[in-house]
Motif scaffolding. Structure first.
Motif, mmCIF file in Angstrom:
data_model
loop_
_atom_site.group_PDB
_atom_site.id
_atom_site.type_symbol
_atom_site.label_atom_id
_atom_site.label_comp_id
_atom_site.label_asym_id
_atom_site.label_seq_id
_atom_site.Cartn_x
_atom_site.Cartn_y
_atom_site.Cartn_z
ATOM 1 N N ILE A 219 39.279 39.878 19.998
ATOM 2 C CA ILE A 219 39.026 41.476 20.111
ATOM 3 C C ILE A 219 38.423 42.145 19.084
ATOM 4 N N PRO A 220 37.724 43.153 19.274
ATOM 5 C CA PRO A 220 37.023 43.679 18.070
ATOM 6 C C PRO A 220 38.274 44.254 17.241
ATOM 7 N N ALA A 322 45.595 38.032 16.481
ATOM 8 C CA ALA A 322 45.645 36.533 15.818
ATOM 9 C C ALA A 322 44.239 35.821 15.896
ATOM 10 N N VAL A 323 43.662 35.892 17.018
ATOM 11 C CA VAL A 323 42.355 34.830 17.046
ATOM 12 C C VAL A 323 41.370 35.709 16.017
ATOM 13 N N GLY A 360 44.786 28.339 14.504
ATOM 14 C CA GLY A 360 43.740 27.411 13.979
ATOM 15 C C GLY A 360 42.434 27.748 14.414
ATOM 16 N N ALA A 361 41.301 27.651 13.595
ATOM 17 C CA ALA A 361 40.031 28.111 14.034
ATOM 18 C C ALA A 361 39.090 26.929 13.286
ATOM 19 N N GLU A 362 38.066 26.743 14.380
ATOM 20 C CA GLU A 362 36.912 25.945 14.110
ATOM 21 C C GLU A 362 35.504 26.846 13.748
ATOM 22 N N LEU A 376 42.843 28.223 18.099
ATOM 23 C CA LEU A 376 44.059 27.630 18.712
ATOM 24 C C LEU A 376 45.189 28.205 18.135
ATOM 25 N N MET A 377 46.212 28.424 19.250
ATOM 26 C CA MET A 377 47.697 28.838 18.938
ATOM 27 C C MET A 377 48.683 28.520 20.132
ATOM 28 N N SER A 378 49.814 28.474 19.586
ATOM 29 C CA SER A 378 50.810 28.541 20.516
ATOM 30 C C SER A 378 51.781 29.524 20.754
#
Length: 396
Positions: A219-220, A322-323, A360-362, A376-378
């Motif tokens: 999201i911005p 969070a992303v 997590g992020a790549e 990635l998240m749960s």
């Protein structure tokens, strides 16, 4: 005088992550609400109980917070490699509009379970026991999300021991992968960094000039340093939401950030776009006590983050924000990355008002430009009630 009777519409009330919302199958909505437009918006406003000048949503399904004033529409997808289309509406509490400008990452956790339970997924793809992969097209932002939904005895497994700060009871873990989460399908807001900079100088009336990371991932989001706002980064809701002057300053910051990001053409347009962008402030780790009374120590987290949603400090953390946090943390030089200690990283654990969250992020650089392939998240999700919602006939 004769008044129209109420009509009933099939619906499911679900918790997803730290949010709640009313879920509908597109083909089960009244025909005039199956297409975007005033009728659909009016229906969802009436379902949720808005606009409510009392701010309570007593005459609807909403819970009078940004986390509980939400609606979701799910349909079988005609897109290749996708199972369902997921459309999210953030329903204003006190104003007569539905904001369709962004996703809800928390409710994303419930979309796969809803799709399976509603018969939108091919039964041959549902194991008797194990995990079902649901390929979601997020229609608001034109992005793919992959949900891993636990299955037991052929049914969605909702109970479990996965604990999520901001949610009282444990449940089954749902793993989410936000694929290529940068700018949306039509490029709104530009690329990952709309201005091309990792850190901008943003001048805001009533605040001054401060550093900001403007990012479009999930999201911005406008990230600023907590200290530049006079905060420590460990504030809970009451410290911000009980301060009207602070809310005005933060909304002014949001409007100026939206303008810089190219999301609006004029400052006054921000008032009709409450859902996006988000404003979040970051700080290095420190000890604090979460809203539940749970202690969070500095050694448990990489940084602290507080985020605004629909004009109020969020009680935990929006999934989409969070992303953005995970993405920004993975890119050296952003304010989020610097607050976490700098350097390269593939995951980050941050402290929020209700506790902590790991994401997590790549990320990688291609021709000098940063790209994020997935985040990635749960989360967890659960059906709270299913059946029908009722609205007065003639109300949409």
């Amino acid at each position: 005088m004769t008044y129209p009777a109420q009509i009933r519409i099939a619906a499911t009330y679900m918790r997803g992550g730290t949010s709640k919302g009313v879920f509908f199958r597109l083909d089960q909505l009244p025909e005039r609400a199956q297409v975007p437009g005033p009728a659909r918006d009016a229906l969802l406003l009436r379902v949720i109980g808005s606009p409510d000048p009392y701010g309570k949503q007593i005459d609807g399904m909403g819970g009078a917070t940004s986390s509980t004033s939400k609606a979701v529409i799910v349909a079988a997808s005609e897109r290749a490699e996708h199972d369902v289309d997921y459309l999210f509406g953030q329903v204003s509490i006190d104003q007569p509009f539905v904001d369709w400008s962004g996703n809800c990452g928390n409710l994303t956790a419930a979309v796969g379970a809803f799709a399976i339970s509603s018969g939108l997924i091919d039964p041959t793809r549902i194991p008797h026991d194990g995990v079902a992969t649901v390929r979601i097209w997020q229609a608001n932002i034109g992005k793919s999300i992959i949900a891993q939904v636990p299955i037991s005895a052929g049914q969605v497994q909702e109970t479990g021991d996965f604990e999520l700060d901001g949610v009282t009871f444990p449940a089954a873990e749902v793993q989410l992968a936000f694929v290529d989460p940068a700018a949306d399908e039509d490029g709104e807001g530009g690329a990952l960094f709309p201005t091309g900079k990792l850190v901008d100088e943003l001048t805001v009336p009533g605040i001054g000039t401060l550093k900001a990371t403007l990012i479009n991932a999930g999201i911005p989001t406008i990230f600023v340093n907590a200290a530049d706002l006079g905060y420590r980064g460990c504030e809970l809701q009451e410290a911000i939401n009980a301060d009207p002057a602070a809310l005005v300053r933060l909304e002014t910051l949001r409007a100026h950030g939206a303008l810089r990001m190219g999301l609006i053409a004029r400052l006054e347009e921000a008032a009709a776009r409450q859902h996006t962008p988000k404003v979040a402030f970051v700080a290095p780790p420190m000890d604090y006590t979460a809203s539940s009374g749970k202690p969070v120590t500095a050694d448990q987290v990489d940084l602290l983050v507080r985020a605004m949603s629909m004009g109020k400090l969020h009680h935990a953390m929006m999934g989409t924000a969070a992303v953005a946090i995970g993405t920004a943390a993975a890119i050296p030089g952003t304010l989020v990355n610097l607050a976490a200690g700098g350097g390269t990283r593939q995951s980050v654990r941050f402290g929020h008002p209700s506790g902590t969250l790991r994401v997590g992020a790549e990320a990688r650089q291609v021709d000098g430009q940063w790209q994020v392939t997935q985040v990635l998240m749960s989360r967890s999700a659960r059906v709270l009630m299913e059946g029908w919602v009722r609205v007065p006939g003639g109300s949409f």
